[in-house]
Design an enzyme around this catalytic site. Structure first.
Site, short mmCIF file in Angstrom:
data_model
loop_
_atom_site.label_atom_id
_atom_site.label_comp_id
_atom_site.label_asym_id
_atom_site.label_seq_id
_atom_site.Cartn_x
_atom_site.Cartn_y
_atom_site.Cartn_z
N HIS A 1 1.48 -1.02 0.12
CA HIS A 1 -0.23 0.11 -0.15
C HIS A 1 0.65 1.03 -0.13
O HIS A 1 2.42 1.48 1.30
CB HIS A 1 -0.74 0.05 1.13
CG HIS A 1 -1.82 1.13 1.10
ND1 HIS A 1 -2.48 2.15 1.61
CD2 HIS A 1 -3.31 0.84 0.54
CE1 HIS A 1 -3.56 2.48 1.33
NE2 HIS A 1 -3.66 1.59 0.27
N GLU B 1 -8.04 -5.35 -0.02
CA GLU B 1 -8.20 -5.96 -1.25
C GLU B 1 -8.04 -8.04 -1.28
O GLU B 1 -8.69 -8.29 -1.89
CB GLU B 1 -7.59 -5.54 -3.03
CG GLU B 1 -7.52 -4.32 -3.19
CD GLU B 1 -9.15 -3.79 -3.34
OE1 GLU B 1 -9.80 -4.77 -2.84
OE2 GLU B 1 -8.90 -2.90 -4.38
N1 ACO Z 1 4.04 -7.71 -4.46
C1 ACO Z 1 4.90 -7.68 -4.90
N2 ACO Z 1 6.10 -6.40 -5.07
C2 ACO Z 1 5.89 -5.26 -4.55
C3 ACO Z 1 4.40 -4.84 -4.33
C4 ACO Z 1 3.92 -6.31 -3.99
N3 ACO Z 1 2.13 -6.80 -3.77
N4 ACO Z 1 4.20 -3.53 -3.96
C5 ACO Z 1 5.33 -3.18 -4.02
N5 ACO Z 1 5.63 -3.66 -4.62
C6 ACO Z 1 7.10 -3.47 -4.56
C7 ACO Z 1 7.68 -2.85 -5.61
O1 ACO Z 1 7.90 -3.60 -6.79
C8 ACO Z 1 8.94 -2.13 -5.78
O2 ACO Z 1 9.80 -3.02 -5.59
P1 ACO Z 1 11.32 -2.31 -5.72
O3 ACO Z 1 11.56 -1.13 -5.56
O4 ACO Z 1 12.15 -3.41 -6.13
O5 ACO Z 1 10.90 -1.36 -7.46
C9 ACO Z 1 8.50 -1.59 -3.72
O6 ACO Z 1 7.85 -3.21 -3.57
C10 ACO Z 1 8.09 -0.15 -3.85
O7 ACO Z 1 6.35 -0.28 -4.59
P2 ACO Z 1 6.45 0.79 -5.65
O8 ACO Z 1 5.38 0.90 -6.54
O9 ACO Z 1 7.17 1.87 -4.72
O10 ACO Z 1 5.49 1.25 -4.39
P3 ACO Z 1 3.57 1.72 -4.15
O11 ACO Z 1 3.23 3.10 -3.01
O12 ACO Z 1 3.45 2.84 -5.43
O13 ACO Z 1 2.71 0.74 -4.70
C11 ACO Z 1 0.38 -0.18 -4.73
C12 ACO Z 1 1.28 0.63 -4.28
C13 ACO Z 1 -0.17 0.12 -5.69
C14 ACO Z 1 -0.86 -0.75 -4.20
C15 ACO Z 1 1.30 -2.04 -5.03
O14 ACO Z 1 1.88 -2.48 -3.06
C16 ACO Z 1 0.55 -2.61 -5.60
O15 ACO Z 1 1.16 -2.79 -6.85
N6 ACO Z 1 -0.54 -3.94 -4.85
C17 ACO Z 1 -1.02 -4.54 -5.23
C18 ACO Z 1 -1.92 -4.44 -6.22
C19 ACO Z 1 -2.98 -4.31 -5.36
O16 ACO Z 1 -2.94 -5.45 -4.28
N7 ACO Z 1 -4.22 -3.25 -5.15
C20 ACO Z 1 -4.30 -2.77 -4.29
C21 ACO Z 1 -4.56 -1.48 -3.68
S1 ACO Z 1 -5.55 -1.33 -2.05
C22 ACO Z 1 -6.03 -0.43 -2.87
O17 ACO Z 1 -6.09 1.22 -3.93
C23 ACO Z 1 -7.85 -0.47 -2.15
#
Ligand code: ACO
Length: 363
Positions: free
Chosen positions: A246, A305
């Protein structure tokens, strides 16, 4: 400049606050655990919309008015053969919502609250070749949604589970869809335009589109023993695990707990997918272990989610409708924010930094 506007405070709001380190969600002075499983969605709306319109809205009035709005919206359904019904469920519900006249008044707000609640079950049924079921004015919002979906009487436990879900997802700070709603509201375009913009933002898998893929993941994993190897492989392939991570939370999303408890209560009241729940618990535990090992500097915890997917599946919603069910709850937050923006905000118009070529000056 902050790519993704991380940590940028874009507005002041009375509506909700997300404490990402404490894992606390506050909605108008109440923490989520004082609301989820305790108040109905209509009671939550009375809280969220307290200052949104001139009329003072108590939960009883809202229950009556939203019930009337559901009947009004049902009359706006297209015929079973309408080309629009060939769209995916969420796109069809968004398109149907677009037919309403724009405005900033309470009647428009009530229609928008009723729209995803009525259109989602109707579109699901029409796509399955079944007749749409008319709303029942005697029922509360959550019970009526399930009645329109299943065409049978709904148990108190099922209605309470959906109420818990709708309350839990009703508002959540400056998330992408709420920001989209506020940007549009800041132009004074009207509530229908604001809600449609928010709906579009909600659809993406990085926001409200994740729970369908959570179930795809559980199906692909199949048994608890497969969890570890399947998840490792997905991460090796550069995939993200849906339902984890998140932008704001660095600890477990409090909404995940609220929904897990709702699921437990539902499972306790009958044979509601106990095997599925066990599989999900194993997958969650394995995912948390693996993510902690692979990303020691970036806490990636369960988000809302993950248990949304299980709860909505148990309540009988098909996975392609999950984003639209999310909109049934979040629409209250979108409207409250849109009204707050028009009442107190000004046009949202940030700057960008140009990185393209400059014109070559004539010699
Ligand atoms: N699985 C694996 N790796 C992840 C995940 C995940 N679910 N989430 C983040 N990471 C990793 C990224 O790849 C990144 O790695 P890196 O630094 O090596 O490139 C690091 O963690 C940081 O990720 P960011 O993209 O900076 O995190 P951001 O704050 O933008 O993302 C998000 C938040 C979009 C929710 C992300 O965690 C994600 O894609 N999760 C999966 C999709 C999901 O569950 N969405 C629902 C969100 S809840 C809602 O909106 C109601």
């Amino acid at each position: 400049m902050k790519n993704g506007l991380d940590d940028v405070v874009a507005t002041e709001t009375m509506l909700s606050d997300v404490d990402g380190l404490g894992g606390i969600l506050i909605i108008r002075g109440h923490s989520l655990d004082e609301l989820a499983g305790i108040v109905t969605y209509e009671e939550l709306l009375a809280l969220l919309l307290a200052d949104a319109f001139e009329d003072k809205l108590d939960a009883g009035t809202l229950r009556r008015e939203i019930s009337l709005a559901r009947q009004d919206v049902f009359r706006a359904l297209p015929d079973a053969g309408a080309p629009l019904l060939r769209l995916p469920v969420t796109d069809a519900v968004r398109a149907l919502t677009a037919q309403f006249e724009d405005g900033d008044d309470l009647a428009t707000a009530l229609r928008l609250i009723a729209a995803p609640a009525v259109f989602t079950p109707a579109v699901i049924r029409l796509k399955q070749g079944k007749a749409a079921v008319a709303p029942d004015p005697a029922l509360g919002h959550a019970a009526d949604i399930l009645h329109m979906l299943h065409d049978r009487s709904i148990s108190a436990g099922e209605a309470a589970a959906l109420d818990t879900y709708l309350v839990t997802v009703s508002d959540h700070g400056m998330n992408a869809s709420t920001f989209a709603a506020r940007v549009v509201a800041s132009t004074h375009a009207g509530l229908v335009s604001s809600v449609l913009a928010a709906f579009g933002a909600l659809k993406g898998p990085l926001h409200g589109g994740a729970p369908g893929p959570v179930l795809d993941m559980l199906d692909a994993i199949g048994t608890p023993e497969n969890a570890e190897s399947w998840l490792e492989k997905a991460l090796d392939n550069g995939e993200r695990l849906m339902g984890f991570g998140h932008r704001i939370y660095r600890v477990r999303d409090p909404r995940a707990d609220a929904l897990m408890q709702a699921l437990r209560r539902l499972a306790g009241s009958g044979d509601h997918g106990a095997g599925r729940f066990k599989l999900a618990e194993s997958v969650e535990a394995a995912a948390l272990r693996i993510l902690a090992r692979r990303k020691p500097d970036r806490p990636l915890k369960t988000n809302v989610e993950f248990y949304t997917a299980l709860l909505l599946e148990t309540l009988g919603f098909p996975r392609e409708s999950f984003t639209s069910v999310f909109a049934m709850g979040r629409v209250g937050g979108w409207i409250a924010h849109a009204r707050e923006q028009t009442q107190h905000g000004r046009l949202i118009r940030p700057q960008s930094r140009y990185t393209g070529p400059r014109p070559i000056k004539a010699a």
